[in-house]
Scaffold this active site. Structure first.
Site, PDB file in Angstrom:
ATOM      1  N   HIS A  80      21.069  95.486  15.681  1.00 46.23           N
ATOM      2  CA  HIS A  80      20.732  96.079  14.900  1.00 46.23           C
ATOM      3  C   HIS A  80      19.757  96.499  14.095  1.00 46.23           C
ATOM      4  CE1 HIS A  80      25.201  95.869  15.598  1.00 46.23           C
ATOM      5  NE2 HIS A  80      24.563  96.855  16.259  1.00 46.23           N
ATOM      6  N   LYS A 132      38.823  99.773  18.960  1.00 43.46           N
ATOM      7  CA  LYS A 132      37.924  98.434  19.019  1.00 43.46           C
ATOM      8  C   LYS A 132      38.516  97.762  18.830  1.00 43.46           C
ATOM      9  CE  LYS A 132      33.725 100.170  20.823  1.00 43.46           C
ATOM     10  NZ  LYS A 132      32.004 100.286  21.244  1.00 43.46           N
ATOM     11  N   ARG A 163      19.939  96.955  25.851  1.00 40.74           N
ATOM     12  CA  ARG A 163      19.270  95.329  25.540  1.00 40.74           C
ATOM     13  C   ARG A 163      19.095  94.754  27.189  1.00 40.74           C
ATOM     14  NH1 ARG A 163      24.376  95.238  22.322  1.00 40.74           N
ATOM     15  NH2 ARG A 163      25.307  96.573  23.476  1.00 40.74           N
ATOM     16  N   SER A 199      27.332  92.102  18.802  1.00 44.69           N
ATOM     17  CA  SER A 199      28.703  91.701  17.556  1.00 44.69           C
ATOM     18  C   SER A 199      29.534  90.827  18.154  1.00 44.69           C
ATOM     19  CB  SER A 199      28.810  93.178  17.097  1.00 44.69           C
ATOM     20  OG  SER A 199      28.380  94.310  16.353  1.00 44.69           O
TER      21      SER A 199
HETATM   22  P1  ADP Z   1      28.806 100.812  20.158  1.00 49.02           P
HETATM   23  O1  ADP Z   1      30.391 101.024  19.790  1.00 49.02           O
HETATM   24  O2  ADP Z   1      28.222 102.841  19.427  1.00 49.02           O
HETATM   25  O3  ADP Z   1      27.887 100.029  21.062  1.00 49.02           O
HETATM   26  P2  ADP Z   1      27.680  98.565  18.009  1.00 49.02           P
HETATM   27  O4  ADP Z   1      27.637  97.861  17.040  1.00 49.02           O
HETATM   28  O5  ADP Z   1      27.558  97.685  18.961  1.00 49.02           O
HETATM   29  O6  ADP Z   1      28.682 100.654  18.492  1.00 49.02           O
HETATM   30  O7  ADP Z   1      26.395  98.857  18.853  1.00 49.02           O
HETATM   31  C1  ADP Z   1      25.172 100.289  18.215  1.00 49.02           C
HETATM   32  C2  ADP Z   1      23.622 100.809  18.613  1.00 49.02           C
HETATM   33  O8  ADP Z   1      23.290  99.051  18.868  1.00 49.02           O
HETATM   34  C3  ADP Z   1      24.349 100.598  20.217  1.00 49.02           C
HETATM   35  O9  ADP Z   1      22.797 101.099  20.469  1.00 49.02           O
HETATM   36  C4  ADP Z   1      23.469  99.260  21.266  1.00 49.02           C
HETATM   37  O10 ADP Z   1      23.537  99.417  21.882  1.00 49.02           O
HETATM   38  C5  ADP Z   1      23.042  99.027  19.459  1.00 49.02           C
HETATM   39  N1  ADP Z   1      22.657  97.600  19.838  1.00 49.02           N
HETATM   40  C6  ADP Z   1      24.065  95.958  19.341  1.00 49.02           C
HETATM   41  N2  ADP Z   1      23.333  94.863  19.665  1.00 49.02           N
HETATM   42  C7  ADP Z   1      21.767  95.392  19.797  1.00 49.02           C
HETATM   43  C8  ADP Z   1      21.409  94.739  20.458  1.00 49.02           C
HETATM   44  N3  ADP Z   1      21.361  92.563  20.058  1.00 49.02           N
HETATM   45  N4  ADP Z   1      19.894  95.027  20.093  1.00 49.02           N
HETATM   46  C9  ADP Z   1      19.717  96.123  20.344  1.00 49.02           C
HETATM   47  N5  ADP Z   1      20.351  97.167  20.360  1.00 49.02           N
HETATM   48  C10 ADP Z   1      21.555  96.732  20.090  1.00 49.02           C
END
Ligand code: ADP
Length: 159
Positions: free
Chosen positions: A17, A41, A90, A128
């Protein structure tokens, strides 16, 4: 001043993030991290805990603010006067869902653009969910999340 909105669940915030937020700052003047409750979730961390962790780890970033939002992302973006939504891409596996989301958001609000950013390769498979899985079994998540998040995970899992 171009404001980019970085939405997500952040359960918990990872170095992936942060990588995206840093890249976003090269394009946008300011970034607003919007934390969604995402109750469906069933997050490990409460909304307040997630907000606190992100605030702590982005304290050093100028031009980054954090808040929570409920409801439609495009409404939040409009209300905050954001010109773009930043999402991380990703692996190819992210693509289909993200494209669907971006096109639906465009249909709802054609004035808000979605910008996709690729993280550094070392974070390309970092989620995550994986971090929580490793931490729940007592594995090390060093280098995958900031230290305060490591600590918070240890406390959550009683280690
Ligand atoms: P959501 O529930 O909206 O998917 P996340 O917290 O999982 O929320 O992800 C928020 C944003 O951060 C999304 O755009 C996701 O693709 C991006 N993201 C999460 N982990 C990574 C990572 N390792 N590399 C790049 N982007 C990431």
């Amino acid at each position: 001043m171009k404001l980019g909105i970085c939405p997500g669940t952040f359960d918990p915030v990872t170095n992936g993030h942060l990588d995206i937020i840093e890249r976003g700052l090269r394009i946008f003047d300011k970034i607003l991290i919007g934390v969604a409750p995402s109750d469906r979730k069933m997050p490990l961390f409460t909304l307040d805990e997630r907000l606190e962790l992100i605030r702590k780890v982005t304290r050093g970033f100028e031009n980054v603010t954090v808040s929570s939002f409920d409801g439609l992302l495009v409404e939040y973006a409009r209300q905050q006067k954001g010109v773009g939504i930043i999402r991380g891409l990703r692996a190819v596996s992210d693509f289909e869902y993200e494209l669907q989301l971006a096109l639906m958001n465009r249909k709802l609000a054609s004035d808000v653009e979605t910008v996709f950013m690729m993280p550094s390769q070392e974070y390309s498979f970092l989620t995550s969910t994986i971090v929580k899985e490793i931490a729940s079994f007592g594995g090390s998540v060093k280098g995958l999340v900031p230290e305060v998040v490591e600590q918070a995970l240890r406390e959550k899992f009683g280690r």
